[in-house]
Design a protein around this motif. Structure first.
Motif, PDB file in Angstrom:
ATOM      1  N   THR C  70       0.818  -1.217   0.000  1.00  0.00           N
ATOM      2  CA  THR C  70       0.000   0.000   0.000  1.00  0.00           C
ATOM      3  C   THR C  70       0.847   1.259   0.000  1.00  0.00           C
ATOM      4  O   THR C  70       0.444   2.277  -0.518  1.00  0.00           O
ATOM      5  CB  THR C  70      -0.949   0.030   1.216  1.00  0.00           C
ATOM      6  N   ARG C  71       2.064   1.193   0.558  1.00  0.00           N
ATOM      7  CA  ARG C  71       2.929   2.382   0.527  1.00  0.00           C
ATOM      8  C   ARG C  71       3.367   2.714  -0.886  1.00  0.00           C
ATOM      9  O   ARG C  71       3.745   3.833  -1.170  1.00  0.00           O
ATOM     10  CB  ARG C  71       4.175   2.181   1.391  1.00  0.00           C
ATOM     11  N   SER C  72       3.380   1.695  -1.746  1.00  0.00           N
ATOM     12  CA  SER C  72       3.784   1.972  -3.131  1.00  0.00           C
ATOM     13  C   SER C  72       2.619   2.545  -3.907  1.00  0.00           C
ATOM     14  O   SER C  72       2.743   2.949  -5.041  1.00  0.00           O
ATOM     15  CB  SER C  72       4.232   0.678  -3.809  1.00  0.00           C
ATOM     16  N   HIS C  73       1.467   2.571  -3.265  1.00  0.00           N
ATOM     17  CA  HIS C  73       0.253   2.913  -3.975  1.00  0.00           C
ATOM     18  C   HIS C  73       0.129   4.420  -4.166  1.00  0.00           C
ATOM     19  O   HIS C  73      -0.826   5.045  -3.745  1.00  0.00           O
ATOM     20  CB  HIS C  73      -0.946   2.344  -3.211  1.00  0.00           C
ATOM     21  N   PRO C 196       8.061  -8.472   0.407  1.00  0.00           N
ATOM     22  CA  PRO C 196       8.396  -8.508  -1.016  1.00  0.00           C
ATOM     23  C   PRO C 196       8.405  -7.094  -1.602  1.00  0.00           C
ATOM     24  O   PRO C 196       7.768  -6.187  -1.055  1.00  0.00           O
ATOM     25  CB  PRO C 196       7.264  -9.324  -1.645  1.00  0.00           C
ATOM     26  N   ILE C 197       9.118  -6.946  -2.701  1.00  0.00           N
ATOM     27  CA  ILE C 197       9.150  -5.651  -3.387  1.00  0.00           C
ATOM     28  C   ILE C 197       7.758  -5.377  -3.970  1.00  0.00           C
ATOM     29  O   ILE C 197       7.195  -6.224  -4.646  1.00  0.00           O
ATOM     30  CB  ILE C 197      10.183  -5.673  -4.529  1.00  0.00           C
ATOM     31  N   PRO C 198       7.188  -4.189  -3.673  1.00  0.00           N
ATOM     32  CA  PRO C 198       5.818  -3.928  -4.147  1.00  0.00           C
ATOM     33  C   PRO C 198       5.663  -4.117  -5.658  1.00  0.00           C
ATOM     34  O   PRO C 198       4.664  -4.680  -6.106  1.00  0.00           O
ATOM     35  CB  PRO C 198       5.550  -2.487  -3.728  1.00  0.00           C
ATOM     36  N   THR C 199       6.639  -3.662  -6.424  1.00  0.00           N
ATOM     37  CA  THR C 199       6.466  -3.798  -7.873  1.00  0.00           C
ATOM     38  C   THR C 199       6.518  -5.254  -8.316  1.00  0.00           C
ATOM     39  O   THR C 199       5.994  -5.601  -9.362  1.00  0.00           O
ATOM     40  CB  THR C 199       7.525  -2.998  -8.652  1.00  0.00           C
ATOM     41  N   VAL C 200       7.143  -6.104  -7.495  1.00  0.00           N
ATOM     42  CA  VAL C 200       7.152  -7.530  -7.832  1.00  0.00           C
ATOM     43  C   VAL C 200       5.752  -8.108  -7.594  1.00  0.00           C
ATOM     44  O   VAL C 200       5.237  -8.876  -8.401  1.00  0.00           O
ATOM     45  CB  VAL C 200       8.221  -8.291  -7.016  1.00  0.00           C
ATOM     46  N   TRP C 280      14.170  -0.216  -4.057  1.00  0.00           N
ATOM     47  CA  TRP C 280      13.098   0.057  -3.098  1.00  0.00           C
ATOM     48  C   TRP C 280      12.777   1.548  -3.058  1.00  0.00           C
ATOM     49  O   TRP C 280      13.556   2.364  -3.508  1.00  0.00           O
ATOM     50  CB  TRP C 280      13.525  -0.396  -1.693  1.00  0.00           C
ATOM     51  N   ASN C 281      11.641   1.856  -2.434  1.00  0.00           N
ATOM     52  CA  ASN C 281      11.255   3.254  -2.209  1.00  0.00           C
ATOM     53  C   ASN C 281      11.301   4.054  -3.505  1.00  0.00           C
ATOM     54  O   ASN C 281      12.087   4.988  -3.657  1.00  0.00           O
ATOM     55  CB  ASN C 281      12.141   3.898  -1.140  1.00  0.00           C
ATOM     56  N   PHE C 286      18.713  -0.046  -2.661  1.00  0.00           N
ATOM     57  CA  PHE C 286      18.400  -1.322  -2.015  1.00  0.00           C
ATOM     58  C   PHE C 286      19.428  -1.514  -0.911  1.00  0.00           C
ATOM     59  O   PHE C 286      20.406  -0.771  -0.851  1.00  0.00           O
ATOM     60  CB  PHE C 286      18.345  -2.460  -3.037  1.00  0.00           C
ATOM     61  N   PRO C 287      19.192  -2.480   0.014  1.00  0.00           N
ATOM     62  CA  PRO C 287      20.034  -2.524   1.221  1.00  0.00           C
ATOM     63  C   PRO C 287      21.538  -2.409   0.965  1.00  0.00           C
ATOM     64  O   PRO C 287      22.224  -1.643   1.646  1.00  0.00           O
ATOM     65  CB  PRO C 287      19.659  -3.873   1.837  1.00  0.00           C
TER      66      PRO C 287
END
Lengths: 219, 144, 362
Positions: C70-73, C196-200, C280-281, C286-287
């Protein structure tokens, strides 16, 4: 069992079991050798035992004239393999991580390019002595199953390690698991085969030097 | 309570930028190959730049190598999209941003005209209706 | 929103132009890691796609996966994917509660058998009759069995649903298992990651929307498009690994120069995920790019695979204790057997009966 579980087992229980068998077997061998003892030497000592024993351990690691009676091939291939194997084992950065994990301390690593060379030299040395063993009729006649088996067990960690770094064959997870397992096989096999020379060579050298020292001669 | 600005914070710049992935030159060769194909058989090629591991420096080097051409245009639909022709005619750099202005997709298209620039019949039809409506609404005004 | 509209019609009704749609398709194809040649195919398929009903079940989980999603939304292309499905049941997001909420789930099963998608977040406890996690008086096991029985496919969101995750970590007090241990007769797609990665997640949904099929999966049921390469394969620090340049601590020269984090415990070489390319973000980093080793969160049993900060080549268990015990045991056994041999030899010497001249005479 999945590749992940295999790797996890190899890094955990597998390592515990194989290190325990190796250490137990090797300590057993040395302790047994020591406690069997030797017959009392009734001759009057002409020198000390300890110092000459230690000296012999060191001195016999180096080349000296007279060693070439078996031919330079065995000499060069033998040194190449042993040096290549030991440098790769003890001075590759990621192997030092392993020793640090077990011993609690580490030491400086050699650059990756040097390790690359030592691994290739080690593998080449092993392959060369095997070719020699197979094509030389006398050597072939004298060889038994253990000679071929221990050769394979020694080659596998070097070969899988090289393949792991160069991404040959299997994916990293599977290859790393195989590499660790092959080393664990070496640890398990070592105390019960001629590979135990990696420890017992020092006791036999010490006895040789000590006997000579007792007689007051250089070994 | 201490303000955030009162905390002593030292910022160390990274000593060196991330190493180049060496992917720029092979990409330029791929573009050259695609241009030959476009000329000879009118076949377009699209390269997804986000699927290739490249550092920011690599991307910048690629953009510098391609340079700016005659066309630089912006589409406003679901956020902006920037379509640029590079100094090599037929080589286009396409960047799609979302409404929040973050990059979603980045392509190199080797084609005569990117498909997305052409007007779609259904949109033309909708536009035609809007224009007709507007004209019929305006007519009474003009006869006044 | 009427469900019988195709996605193309639905988007046009929202005033999205063909250019917007093409852009959406291009970004979707890129997100699904498809070759760009597939963009027209994606466009043609999405144009005609119908919006499937989705039931999102939450079991033993921390809601981190849903947060990730939802944060990617943001009002973006990923958001459009959510317009393209009809998320009918998600007990954290839905407005209604209690019997009404459960009623919706039952209605979907009745009205769209064989058509709806089930998304599962979290592992399922089996110990003691599964009583450790219940919703509306039903165990997670019962809900999953009932809902999955008539689903078109099940998508396991996150490592807990895919592999059991943290609830299944040693000593696994609730007897947690992944979805694949329960759902055997339906296609299950694993989308692991913690989260998981949101776009995945949206990429997998987009694949299902586009083609109506299950993407190609690896041995762990993960879509190859996103889990086909290791983090290490795609890592921008990979050249340092190959050169043998490693950061040894988090603040040494190597760390500052951005060298490889393998020796700080990076699990990148054994971890299959898309972090290094998708990031990410909103594509920030990424880490590893932030200087932290990969934890390997998209792999089975990552929580039990030794310390996050120990190199993959270091032991994952206490070997020293075993080695110490082995030294003691070896020394005792060696001494014992050695002394026994020595005594035997002495006894043999003592028992030795000297041969005399008299013996020879007879």
């Amino acid at each position: 069992m999945t590749s992940v579980e295999l790797l996890h087992w190899a890094r955990g229980p597998g390592l515990q079991i194989s290190v325990a068998i190796f250490v137990l077997g090797m300590v057993f061998r040395v302790a047994q050798n020591y406690f069997i003892g030797r017959d009392k030497n009734l001759a009057e000592p002409r020198g000390t035992q300890f110092g000459p024993g230690m000296q012999t351990i060191v001195r016999r690691s180096f080349f000296h004239p007279g060693m070439n009676y078996r031919g330079y091939f065995t000499l060069i291939a033998g040194y190449a393999f042993h040096l290549g194997f030991l440098i790769t084992l003890f001075f590759f950065s990621q192997h030092i991580d392993l020793f640090r994990g077990i011993l609690g301390f580490g030491w400086p690593a050699l650059p990756a390019s040097v390790i690359e060379l030592s691994a290739v030299v080690g593998i080449a040395g092993l392959v060369a002595v095997m070719v020699h063993r197979i094509f030389d009729p006398v050597r072939r006649f004298l060889s038994d199953f253990q000679d071929y088996f221990t050769w394979l067990v020694t080659l596998l960690p070097l070969a899988t390690g090289y393949m792991l770094i160069h991404r040959i064959g299997l994916p990293f997870t599977e290859m790393l698991a195989l590499h660790i397992l092959s080393f664990e096989l070496l640890l398990v096999v070592a105390p019960f085969t001629k590979l135990s020379h990696m420890v017992t060579i020092f006791t036999s050298r010490w006895y040789n030097g000590a006997i000579a020292g007792y007689k007051g001669v250089q070994s | 309570m201490a303000e955030l600005s009162e905390f002593p914070i030292e910022v160390h710049e990274a000593a060196s930028a991330p190493a180049s992935t060496q992917n720029v030159v092979p990409l330029l060769h791929e573009i050259r190959h695609a241009l030959t194909k476009l000329l000879q058989s009118d076949e377009s090629t699209t390269i997804d730049l986000l699927s290739i591991p490249m550092t920011d420096a690599d991307l910048q080097a690629l953009e510098e190598a391609l340079g700016n051409g005659e066309i630089d245009t912006t589409i406003t639909a679901l956020g902006t999209s920037r379509i640029r022709e590079t100094r090599y005619p037929g080589v286009w750099l396409i960047e799609h941003y979302n409404v929040a202005d973050s990059l979603m997709a980045k392509f190199i298209e080797v084609t005569r005209l990117p498909e997305i620039l052409k007007a779609d019949p259904r949109d033309i039809d909708a536009g035609l209706q809007r224009l007709s409506e507007q004209l019929s609404n305006n007519e009474p005004d003009e006869t006044d | 929103m009427p469900k019988d509209l195709t996605l193309g019609e639905h988007l046009r009704r929202q005033g999205i132009s063909r250019r917007g749609f093409l852009k959406f398709c291009a970004a979707t194809a890129s997100m699904m890691a498809m070759p760009p040649g597939m963009i027209p195919v994606v466009a043609a398929a999405l144009e005609k796609a119908r919006r499937p009903s989705v039931v999102y079940l939450s079991f033993q989980e921390c809601t981190g996966c849903l947060e990730s999603l939802t944060r990617s939304h943001s009002p973006s292309v990923e958001g459009l994917i959510f317009d393209a499905i009809s998320l009918d049941y998600q007990h954290t997001l839905q407005a209604c509660a209690g019997h009404f909420a459960e009623h919706i789930r039952e209605e979907i099963i009745k009205q769209h058998p064989g058509e709806y998608l089930v998304l599962v977040d979290g592992s399922i406890p089996l110990k003691d009759g599964g009583q450790y996690s219940t919703i509306a008086g039903m165990t997670n096991l019962a809900i999953l069995e009932e809902t999955a029985a008539h689903a078109a496919a099940v998508i396991s969101i996150g490592t807990c649903a895919s592999f059991g995750g943290i609830p299944k970590a040693h000593p696994n007090p609730t007897g947690a298992v992944p979805v694949t241990d329960i759902v055997k007769n339906k296609p299950v797609i694993n989308v692991p990651g913690c989260p998981p990665i949101p776009t995945v997640i949206t990429g997998v949904l987009a694949h299902y929307l586009t083609f109506g099929t299950i993407p190609e999966l690896d041995d762990f049921g993960r879509p190859l498009a996103f889990y086909g390469d290791t983090i290490h394969d795609r890592c921008y620090r990979r050249p340092f690994y190959d050169q043998g340049k490693f950061a040894k601590t988090f603040d040494d020269e190597g760390a500052r120069k951005g060298w490889c984090l393998f020796e700080l415990g990076c699990k990148g070489p054994t971890t299959y995920n898309a972090c290094a390319t998708t990031k990410w973000n909103q594509g920030t980093s990424f880490p590893i790019e932030s200087g932290h080793p990969c934890l390997g969160c998209s792999e089975p049993d990552f929580w039990d695979a030794g310390s996050f900060y120990e190199a993959l080549s270091a032991p994952a268990a206490d070997v020293s204790k075993w080695a110490g015990a082995a030294i003691a045991a070896g020394a005792v056994a060696g001494a014992g057997i050695g002394l026994k041999s020595m005594r035997k030899r002495k006894e043999a010497a003592q028992a030795h009966d000297p041969v005399t001249v008299d013996d020879l005479k007879t």
